[in-house]
Scaffold this motif. Structure first.
Motif, mmCIF file in Angstrom:
data_model
loop_
_atom_site.group_PDB
_atom_site.id
_atom_site.type_symbol
_atom_site.label_atom_id
_atom_site.label_comp_id
_atom_site.label_asym_id
_atom_site.label_seq_id
_atom_site.Cartn_x
_atom_site.Cartn_y
_atom_site.Cartn_z
ATOM 1 N N PHE A 108 4.752 -122.679 28.416
ATOM 2 C CA PHE A 108 4.817 -121.248 28.721
ATOM 3 C C PHE A 108 3.879 -120.941 29.891
ATOM 4 C CE2 PHE A 108 5.479 -121.916 24.160
ATOM 5 C CZ PHE A 108 6.780 -121.437 24.037
ATOM 6 N N PRO A 109 4.252 -121.376 31.102
ATOM 7 C CA PRO A 109 3.354 -121.257 32.261
ATOM 8 C C PRO A 109 2.987 -119.825 32.629
ATOM 9 C CG PRO A 109 5.559 -121.965 32.936
ATOM 10 C CD PRO A 109 5.509 -122.059 31.444
ATOM 11 N N SER A 110 3.785 -118.832 32.238
ATOM 12 C CA SER A 110 3.459 -117.446 32.571
ATOM 13 C C SER A 110 2.678 -116.746 31.465
ATOM 14 C CB SER A 110 4.739 -116.654 32.882
ATOM 15 O OG SER A 110 5.589 -116.600 31.756
ATOM 16 N N MET A 111 2.303 -117.476 30.420
ATOM 17 C CA MET A 111 1.496 -116.870 29.360
ATOM 18 C C MET A 111 0.070 -116.645 29.854
ATOM 19 S SD MET A 111 0.566 -118.263 25.523
ATOM 20 C CE MET A 111 2.180 -117.830 24.871
ATOM 21 N N PRO A 112 -0.503 -115.453 29.674
ATOM 22 C CA PRO A 112 -1.885 -115.198 30.098
ATOM 23 C C PRO A 112 -2.849 -116.208 29.504
ATOM 24 C CG PRO A 112 -0.805 -113.145 29.532
ATOM 25 C CD PRO A 112 0.135 -114.248 29.121
ATOM 26 N N ARG A 113 -3.798 -116.627 30.308
ATOM 27 C CA ARG A 113 -4.739 -117.669 29.897
ATOM 28 C C ARG A 113 -5.434 -117.389 28.557
ATOM 29 N NH1 ARG A 113 -10.107 -118.608 33.300
ATOM 30 N NH2 ARG A 113 -8.651 -118.153 35.004
ATOM 31 N N PRO A 114 -5.949 -116.177 28.305
ATOM 32 C CA PRO A 114 -6.668 -115.965 27.039
ATOM 33 C C PRO A 114 -5.801 -116.084 25.796
ATOM 34 C CG PRO A 114 -6.355 -113.885 28.204
ATOM 35 C CD PRO A 114 -5.971 -114.986 29.153
ATOM 36 N N ASN A 115 -4.483 -116.103 25.958
ATOM 37 C CA ASN A 115 -3.584 -116.208 24.802
ATOM 38 C C ASN A 115 -3.260 -117.653 24.431
ATOM 39 O OD1 ASN A 115 -3.556 -113.450 24.819
ATOM 40 N ND2 ASN A 115 -1.471 -113.237 25.589
ATOM 41 N N LEU A 116 -3.625 -118.589 25.296
ATOM 42 C CA LEU A 116 -3.285 -119.984 25.037
ATOM 43 C C LEU A 116 -3.963 -120.512 23.778
ATOM 44 C CD1 LEU A 116 -3.423 -121.376 28.692
ATOM 45 C CD2 LEU A 116 -1.371 -120.944 27.317
ATOM 46 N N ARG A 117 -5.222 -120.127 23.566
ATOM 47 C CA ARG A 117 -5.938 -120.554 22.362
ATOM 48 C C ARG A 117 -5.218 -120.054 21.104
ATOM 49 N NH1 ARG A 117 -10.889 -121.701 19.765
ATOM 50 N NH2 ARG A 117 -11.799 -122.518 21.668
#
Length: 364
Positions: free
Chosen positions: A299-308
């Motif tokens: 999911f390359p367009s997912m905001p960074r803080p949501n990856l965790r």
């Protein structure tokens, strides 16, 4: 009362590729419904403000320290901040920050070109190819032959003499060579924007990069004695390159190499060829969220803080569908990279060759 039973149709039998597509569709639907694809503008504007303040503080320290070898500490701090700037530019390039593609483009141009002196157009073209087919021979530019050999798929003749000695030990040279990567990144970008490479907004990139690099060099050599200025630039570029390499290298180096003639579905291609780095919040900051490489590739367009937050969902999904999910410590990943490169240099069969990739090899 009608007691006849109603016959139900059997579920359709899906072909392997249809089933694999269905699997990713299922995962994507679950992630979308979780709300984790929503923009995090407040978080990103805060990051941008903190980065800007940090760079201004570093500039102030540079002026105040003056003719002192303490400037090398300032150079080290600047290298770390520029690394953080590149993470933010990376996020904008992946459309993680704004809903508008135009706003994301300009965000990357300002952060990468004007703040860090890098070419957004050069990097985007290269990085997009990597995301499309990570670790695939002939498709991923990150494993193309250069100083180091990342695979033996295209071996035509064995190395001899000094070249052979270097190849057999190239893993030990990997991290020292990263000290030159900062210079290489700048040179590659400049060559592209002033050459014929794929650059969307060439005049803007030329203006931003010229202003950033020219102004930086002029200021350093104006304020510092020549020898100290050279040392300042050497430390800054060396640590910047080392930082970038230590963040990006663990993500794919030492993972399975995909032959040219293999066809793999999107879900397995992104998961099997990527490696996550285990750690806490400090690791998230230090690696710019790229320690969640599997989730980022899916999911390359997912905001960074949501990856965790999405990681447990993805990990459980892979486990339920029998898809190998790799997550190790940073130390183990670096050890794996060194061992892998040395094995490749020795001409051995890829020790991380994944049996799953062999299933997708297509006869020519």
């Amino acid at each position: 009362m009608d007691t006849r039973t109603v016959a139900t149709a059997d579920p359709p039998v899906l072909r392997p590729r249809e089933r694999q597509l269905s699997e990713f569709t299922e995962l994507a639907r679950t992630v979308q419904e979780s709300g984790l694809m929503r923009r995090r503008l407040g978080w990103y504007w805060t990051q941008f403000a903190v980065l800007t303040v940090g760079l201004l503080a570093t500039f102030t320290a540079f002026v105040l320290v003056g003719h002192s070898w303490w400037q090398l500490v300032v150079a080290a701090l600047l290298a770390l901040l520029l690394g953080q700037a590149m993470f933010l530019g990376h996020d904008a390039a992946h459309r993680q920050i704004f809903a508008s593609g135009r706003w994301n483009d300009w965000g990357s141009l300002v952060i990468a070109n004007l703040y860090a002196g890098m070419s957004y157009g050069w990097w985007q073209h290269k990085h997009s190819r990597h995301h499309a087919k990570p670790n695939q021979v002939g498709a991923d530019p990150d494993i193309e032959m250069d100083v180091l050999r990342f695979h033996n798929e295209d071996e035509r003749r064995p190395s001899t003499g000094l070249a052979r000695w270097f190849r057999e030990r190239q893993g030990w040279f990997f991290f020292p060579l990263l000290l030159l990567e900062g210079l290489n990144l700048h040179v590659s970008g400049v060559k592209t924007i002033f050459g014929r490479g794929p650059v969307k907004r060439r005049p803007v990139e030329i203006a931003f990069v010229t202003l950033r690099l020219g102004g930086h060099l002029a200021l350093v050599f104006w304020l510092l004695p020549f020898g100290m200025a050279v040392a300042f630039l050497a430390v800054q570029l060396a640590l910047f390159g080392l930082y970038m390499g230590m963040v990006f290298a663990p993500n794919h180096k030492g993972m399975p190499i995909v032959p040219r003639d293999s066809k793999i579905d999107f879900l397995r291609r992104q998961v099997l060829m990527s490696r996550n780095i285990r750690g806490g919040r400090l690791t998230d900051v230090a690696m710019g969220g790229l320690n969640y490489q599997i989730e980022h590739h899916l999911f390359p367009s997912m905001p960074r803080p949501n990856l965790r937050q999405v990681q447990p969902l993805v990990r459980d999904f892979c486990r339920a569908h029998g898809i190998h999910y790799t997550e190790v410590s940073a130390a183990r990943s670096y050890r794996t990279v060194v061992q892998y490169l040395n094995r490749v240099g020795l001409g051995a069969r890829d020790p991380f060759d994944c049996p799953i990739t062999a299933q997708y090899r297509v006869a020519r």
